[in-house]
Design a protein around this motif. Structure first.
Motif, PDB file in Angstrom:
ATOM      1  N   LEU A 103       0.817  -1.214   0.000  1.00  0.00           N
ATOM      2  CA  LEU A 103       0.000   0.000   0.000  1.00  0.00           C
ATOM      3  C   LEU A 103       0.849   1.262   0.000  1.00  0.00           C
ATOM      4  O   LEU A 103       0.459   2.284  -0.600  1.00  0.00           O
ATOM      5  N   THR A 104       1.977   1.227   0.704  1.00  0.00           N
ATOM      6  CA  THR A 104       2.834   2.419   0.785  1.00  0.00           C
ATOM      7  C   THR A 104       3.376   2.760  -0.604  1.00  0.00           C
ATOM      8  O   THR A 104       3.971   1.915  -1.284  1.00  0.00           O
ATOM      9  N   GLY A 105       3.135   3.988  -1.017  1.00  0.00           N
ATOM     10  CA  GLY A 105       3.555   4.445  -2.341  1.00  0.00           C
ATOM     11  C   GLY A 105       2.503   4.278  -3.409  1.00  0.00           C
ATOM     12  O   GLY A 105       2.654   4.812  -4.520  1.00  0.00           O
ATOM     13  N   ALA A 106       1.426   3.531  -3.090  1.00  0.00           N
ATOM     14  CA  ALA A 106       0.347   3.368  -4.073  1.00  0.00           C
ATOM     15  C   ALA A 106      -0.395   4.687  -4.246  1.00  0.00           C
ATOM     16  O   ALA A 106      -0.465   5.514  -3.327  1.00  0.00           O
ATOM     17  N   LYS A 107      -0.970   4.888  -5.439  1.00  0.00           N
ATOM     18  CA  LYS A 107      -1.627   6.156  -5.747  1.00  0.00           C
ATOM     19  C   LYS A 107      -3.135   5.979  -5.875  1.00  0.00           C
ATOM     20  O   LYS A 107      -3.629   4.848  -6.050  1.00  0.00           O
ATOM     21  N   VAL A 108      -3.846   7.087  -5.769  1.00  0.00           N
ATOM     22  CA  VAL A 108      -5.289   7.083  -5.949  1.00  0.00           C
ATOM     23  C   VAL A 108      -5.633   6.506  -7.312  1.00  0.00           C
ATOM     24  O   VAL A 108      -5.032   6.878  -8.319  1.00  0.00           O
ATOM     25  N   GLY A 109      -6.564   5.567  -7.356  1.00  0.00           N
ATOM     26  CA  GLY A 109      -6.971   4.912  -8.590  1.00  0.00           C
ATOM     27  C   GLY A 109      -6.318   3.561  -8.797  1.00  0.00           C
ATOM     28  O   GLY A 109      -6.792   2.761  -9.607  1.00  0.00           O
ATOM     29  N   GLU A 110      -5.235   3.294  -8.079  1.00  0.00           N
ATOM     30  CA  GLU A 110      -4.564   2.008  -8.227  1.00  0.00           C
ATOM     31  C   GLU A 110      -5.333   0.908  -7.502  1.00  0.00           C
ATOM     32  O   GLU A 110      -6.061   1.145  -6.550  1.00  0.00           O
ATOM     33  N   VAL A 111      -5.148  -0.335  -7.989  1.00  0.00           N
ATOM     34  CA  VAL A 111      -5.739  -1.518  -7.365  1.00  0.00           C
ATOM     35  C   VAL A 111      -4.610  -2.338  -6.765  1.00  0.00           C
ATOM     36  O   VAL A 111      -3.680  -2.729  -7.479  1.00  0.00           O
ATOM     37  N   VAL A 112      -4.700  -2.579  -5.433  1.00  0.00           N
ATOM     38  CA  VAL A 112      -3.650  -3.304  -4.731  1.00  0.00           C
ATOM     39  C   VAL A 112      -4.179  -4.675  -4.335  1.00  0.00           C
ATOM     40  O   VAL A 112      -5.290  -4.803  -3.807  1.00  0.00           O
ATOM     41  N   GLU A 113      -3.390  -5.709  -4.592  1.00  0.00           N
ATOM     42  CA  GLU A 113      -3.790  -7.074  -4.253  1.00  0.00           C
ATOM     43  C   GLU A 113      -3.291  -7.397  -2.839  1.00  0.00           C
ATOM     44  O   GLU A 113      -2.100  -7.250  -2.541  1.00  0.00           O
ATOM     45  N   LEU A 114      -4.207  -7.844  -1.978  1.00  0.00           N
ATOM     46  CA  LEU A 114      -3.869  -8.103  -0.577  1.00  0.00           C
ATOM     47  C   LEU A 114      -4.385  -9.470  -0.153  1.00  0.00           C
ATOM     48  O   LEU A 114      -5.411  -9.943  -0.652  1.00  0.00           O
ATOM     49  N   SER A 115      -3.684 -10.093   0.773  1.00  0.00           N
ATOM     50  CA  SER A 115      -4.142 -11.354   1.363  1.00  0.00           C
ATOM     51  C   SER A 115      -4.845 -11.044   2.688  1.00  0.00           C
ATOM     52  O   SER A 115      -4.353 -10.225   3.481  1.00  0.00           O
ATOM     53  N   THR A 116      -5.965 -11.703   2.930  1.00  0.00           N
ATOM     54  CA  THR A 116      -6.708 -11.449   4.183  1.00  0.00           C
ATOM     55  C   THR A 116      -6.066 -12.154   5.372  1.00  0.00           C
ATOM     56  O   THR A 116      -6.353 -11.797   6.518  1.00  0.00           O
ATOM     57  N   LYS A 117      -5.208 -13.154   5.115  1.00  0.00           N
ATOM     58  CA  LYS A 117      -4.584 -13.884   6.220  1.00  0.00           C
ATOM     59  C   LYS A 117      -3.590 -12.979   6.939  1.00  0.00           C
ATOM     60  O   LYS A 117      -2.604 -12.519   6.359  1.00  0.00           O
ATOM     61  N   GLY A 118      -3.876 -12.696   8.217  1.00  0.00           N
ATOM     62  CA  GLY A 118      -3.000 -11.840   9.013  1.00  0.00           C
ATOM     63  C   GLY A 118      -3.041 -10.383   8.611  1.00  0.00           C
ATOM     64  O   GLY A 118      -2.147  -9.605   8.976  1.00  0.00           O
ATOM     65  N   LEU A 119      -4.073  -9.981   7.850  1.00  0.00           N
ATOM     66  CA  LEU A 119      -4.147  -8.591   7.379  1.00  0.00           C
ATOM     67  C   LEU A 119      -4.278  -7.625   8.554  1.00  0.00           C
ATOM     68  O   LEU A 119      -3.659  -6.555   8.572  1.00  0.00           O
ATOM     69  N   PHE A 120      -5.103  -8.014   9.563  1.00  0.00           N
ATOM     70  CA  PHE A 120      -5.300  -7.185  10.741  1.00  0.00           C
ATOM     71  C   PHE A 120      -4.841  -7.920  11.997  1.00  0.00           C
ATOM     72  O   PHE A 120      -4.699  -9.153  11.995  1.00  0.00           O
ATOM     73  N   GLU A 121      -4.627  -7.195  13.049  1.00  0.00           N
ATOM     74  CA  GLU A 121      -4.257  -7.787  14.337  1.00  0.00           C
ATOM     75  C   GLU A 121      -5.319  -8.767  14.805  1.00  0.00           C
ATOM     76  O   GLU A 121      -5.030  -9.823  15.365  1.00  0.00           O
ATOM     77  N   ASP A 122      -6.580  -8.405  14.581  1.00  0.00           N
ATOM     78  CA  ASP A 122      -7.720  -9.225  15.009  1.00  0.00           C
ATOM     79  C   ASP A 122      -8.566  -9.555  13.783  1.00  0.00           C
ATOM     80  O   ASP A 122      -8.979  -8.655  13.040  1.00  0.00           O
ATOM     81  N   ASP A 123      -8.831 -10.848  13.559  1.00  0.00           N
ATOM     82  CA  ASP A 123      -9.640 -11.257  12.408  1.00  0.00           C
ATOM     83  C   ASP A 123     -11.032 -10.626  12.422  1.00  0.00           C
ATOM     84  O   ASP A 123     -11.677 -10.518  11.369  1.00  0.00           O
ATOM     85  N   HIS A 124     -11.505 -10.230  13.612  1.00  0.00           N
ATOM     86  CA  HIS A 124     -12.834  -9.605  13.684  1.00  0.00           C
ATOM     87  C   HIS A 124     -12.887  -8.289  12.894  1.00  0.00           C
ATOM     88  O   HIS A 124     -13.970  -7.833  12.518  1.00  0.00           O
ATOM     89  N   ASP A 125     -11.717  -7.665  12.668  1.00  0.00           N
ATOM     90  CA  ASP A 125     -11.699  -6.427  11.874  1.00  0.00           C
ATOM     91  C   ASP A 125     -12.148  -6.679  10.434  1.00  0.00           C
ATOM     92  O   ASP A 125     -12.594  -5.754   9.743  1.00  0.00           O
ATOM     93  N   LEU A 126     -12.030  -7.919   9.978  1.00  0.00           N
ATOM     94  CA  LEU A 126     -12.505  -8.248   8.631  1.00  0.00           C
ATOM     95  C   LEU A 126     -14.014  -8.059   8.517  1.00  0.00           C
ATOM     96  O   LEU A 126     -14.535  -7.756   7.435  1.00  0.00           O
ATOM     97  N   ILE A 127     -14.709  -8.246   9.626  1.00  0.00           N
ATOM     98  CA  ILE A 127     -16.165  -8.051   9.632  1.00  0.00           C
ATOM     99  C   ILE A 127     -16.485  -6.597   9.331  1.00  0.00           C
ATOM    100  O   ILE A 127     -17.385  -6.283   8.540  1.00  0.00           O
ATOM    101  N   GLN A 128     -15.727  -5.681   9.968  1.00  0.00           N
ATOM    102  CA  GLN A 128     -15.980  -4.253   9.786  1.00  0.00           C
ATOM    103  C   GLN A 128     -15.536  -3.750   8.412  1.00  0.00           C
ATOM    104  O   GLN A 128     -16.292  -3.055   7.722  1.00  0.00           O
ATOM    105  N   TYR A 129     -14.329  -4.099   8.008  1.00  0.00           N
ATOM    106  CA  TYR A 129     -13.759  -3.491   6.808  1.00  0.00           C
ATOM    107  C   TYR A 129     -14.121  -4.217   5.509  1.00  0.00           C
ATOM    108  O   TYR A 129     -14.154  -3.601   4.446  1.00  0.00           O
ATOM    109  N   LEU A 130     -14.378  -5.534   5.596  1.00  0.00           N
ATOM    110  CA  LEU A 130     -14.730  -6.276   4.391  1.00  0.00           C
ATOM    111  C   LEU A 130     -16.205  -6.675   4.379  1.00  0.00           C
ATOM    112  O   LEU A 130     -16.718  -7.140   3.356  1.00  0.00           O
ATOM    113  N   LYS A 131     -16.869  -6.517   5.518  1.00  0.00           N
ATOM    114  CA  LYS A 131     -18.285  -6.878   5.682  1.00  0.00           C
ATOM    115  C   LYS A 131     -18.523  -8.373   5.404  1.00  0.00           C
ATOM    116  O   LYS A 131     -19.486  -8.756   4.747  1.00  0.00           O
ATOM    117  N   VAL A 132     -17.609  -9.217   5.929  1.00  0.00           N
ATOM    118  CA  VAL A 132     -17.829 -10.656   5.850  1.00  0.00           C
ATOM    119  C   VAL A 132     -18.569 -11.103   7.106  1.00  0.00           C
ATOM    120  O   VAL A 132     -18.608 -10.395   8.106  1.00  0.00           O
TER     121      VAL A 132
END
Length: 440
Positions: A196-225
């Protein structure tokens, strides 16, 4: 009528109630006469039904009802006059051979009696009373949060450390498409932060959800799973960056101070820190007091020894519950509730012996202070006394609110009493150290 009591032991007794015909006959006759006056029976004019027919149809039911009423009133009066401190309620002994055609009746009730005991408030090992302080680190962090909260956002085109990113998480297979805003510091994965660092507005960044946040529950808020999907979710998502903003902290000036606390209440950064410290430590007192109450309660339950009429209480639980219980289930319920019952008895004795009862005037003043505190949170720092009085009257007309406020006030009284009468040692520490020490 005659009532006698036989003590089985110090914790169990049998009360016998003898009811004679003269105790109930007048009431039974009066009720049957009223039935006769109002009975509508084919073949007879209203009020002219033969009494024999009325007695045959209603006599037994009226007799049973009146004897039971008389029995309950007499038993309650006896327990009050004899000042018997009973646990649960009297349990009627089974009478399979009760003859309602007889003129005199005898009933027996089992009683579970509250034990006598002494309370030693002075523990050999002092109980810790925490004095929780807001240290400089905590105050500085709070000032930093205030500056960020009231700061302004400055739009950027490239992601850097400390930025907030608005974008859309997407994964076609899991049907994820959710727009969200999150600070870069929320991301735990070093690989994701680097992407993400250095990415610009309009770019699409590929990310893995495994270990993305400190707490997996954050995936509920940010990804709405869904909650069940969030745990251990290991998929690739595409994050389309729509906005990048840097939050510039607000200046520590009079405009900010007035916005936070009202005009001229705070006039400098030093006063702001002093105000944060004061307000924080007021809240900490409540946590320290609750911890003290819990610890003293634990000490009293563990060190105040007395027996309970356990078999009676198990039987009472079995026979008076909303649902039928087996002996084993009743025993399990008793085991769960025994500790609470012991403290109720201990607390009741402390309250009685030390005259700590809550009076109505104390409850009313407590309710008014609570109302004023609530109003202050919405900016009404000096409400009219009449308005507070009217709200208090409405609150105290609600039995649930009365119970809640009474419990809070009694807890305060007990905490004050324990501070003055138990063996305490004071320990001063920061809030973070308090949390580590008490909650691990």
């Amino acid at each position: 009528m005659n009532i006698t009591r036989e003590h089985i032991d110090e914790l169990n007794a049998i009360v016998k109630v003898d009811i004679a015909k003269e105790d109930y006959s007048d009431n039974v006759e009066k009720i049957l006469n009223d039935y006769r006056k109002n009975a509508n029976i084919p073949g007879f004019r209203k009020g002219h039904v033969p009494m024999g027919m009325v007695k045959k149809q209603y006599g037994k039911a009226v007799l049973v009802d009146e004897v039971n009423k008389l029995l309950q009133e007499a038993l309650n009066k006896y327990l009050t006059e004899e000042k018997l401190d009973v646990l649960g309620n009297p349990l009627p002994k089974a009478q399979d051979n009760l003859n309602w055609d007889a003129e005199d009746f005898s009933f027996e009730f089992e009683l579970g009696l509250a034990p006598s005991f002494e309370i030693d408030l002075k523990s050999k090992k002092a109980i810790t009373h925490y004095n929780i302080i807001a240290d400089d680190k905590m105050i500085d962090e709070q000032v930093d949060r205030i500056q960020k909260q009231y700061g302004k956002l400055v739009a950027k085109d490239t992601v850097e450390e400390g930025d907030e990113i608005t974008g859309v998480f997407a994964n076609e297979e899991k049907e994820i498409e959710n727009k969200t805003t999150l600070p870069l510091e929320k991301i735990k994965s070093k690989k994701a932060v680097k992407a993400l660092t250095g990415a610009k507005v309009g770019e699409v960044v590929e990310l893995s959800t495994k270990g993305l946040f400190e707490d997996d529950h954050d995936l509920i808020q940010y990804l709405k799973v869904e909650h069940d999907d969030a745990h251990g979710l290991d998929i690739t998502v595409h994050f389309t960056i729509e906005e990048v903003n840097k939050r510039e902290p607000a200046e520590l000036n009079q405009e900010l101070f007035d916005k936070l606390f009202g005009a001229d209440v705070v006039t400098s950064a030093e006063e702001l820190k002093a105000k944060i410290k004061e307000d924080s430590e007021k809240q900490f007192v409540q946590q320290a007091d609750q911890k003290l109450l819990n610890d003293v309660t634990e000490y009293l339950v563990e060190n105040t020894k007395f027996d309970l009429p356990a078999e009676f209480l198990k039987k009472w639980i079995q026979e008076t519950g909303e649902q039928a219980l087996s002996e084993e289930q009743a025993s399990e319920e008793y085991e769960k509730s025994e500790k609470g019952l012991r403290y109720q008895l201990i607390e009741g004795k402390i309250i009685t012996d030390n005259n700590l009862q809550v009076t109505f005037e104390e409850l009313k003043d407590f309710a008014k202070d609570y109302i004023k505190m609530q109003m202050a949170q919405f900016g009404q720092t000096e409400p009219e006394e009449e308005a507070v009085e009217n709200i208090a009257q409405r609150v105290l007309s609600n039995q649930e609110e009365v119970k809640r406020l009474s419990d809070q006030l009694m807890s305060q009284k007990l905490i004050t009493f324990y501070k003055e009468n138990t063996n305490l040692k004071t320990k001063e520490l920061s809030y973070n150290d308090f949390v580590k020490e008490v909650y691990g």
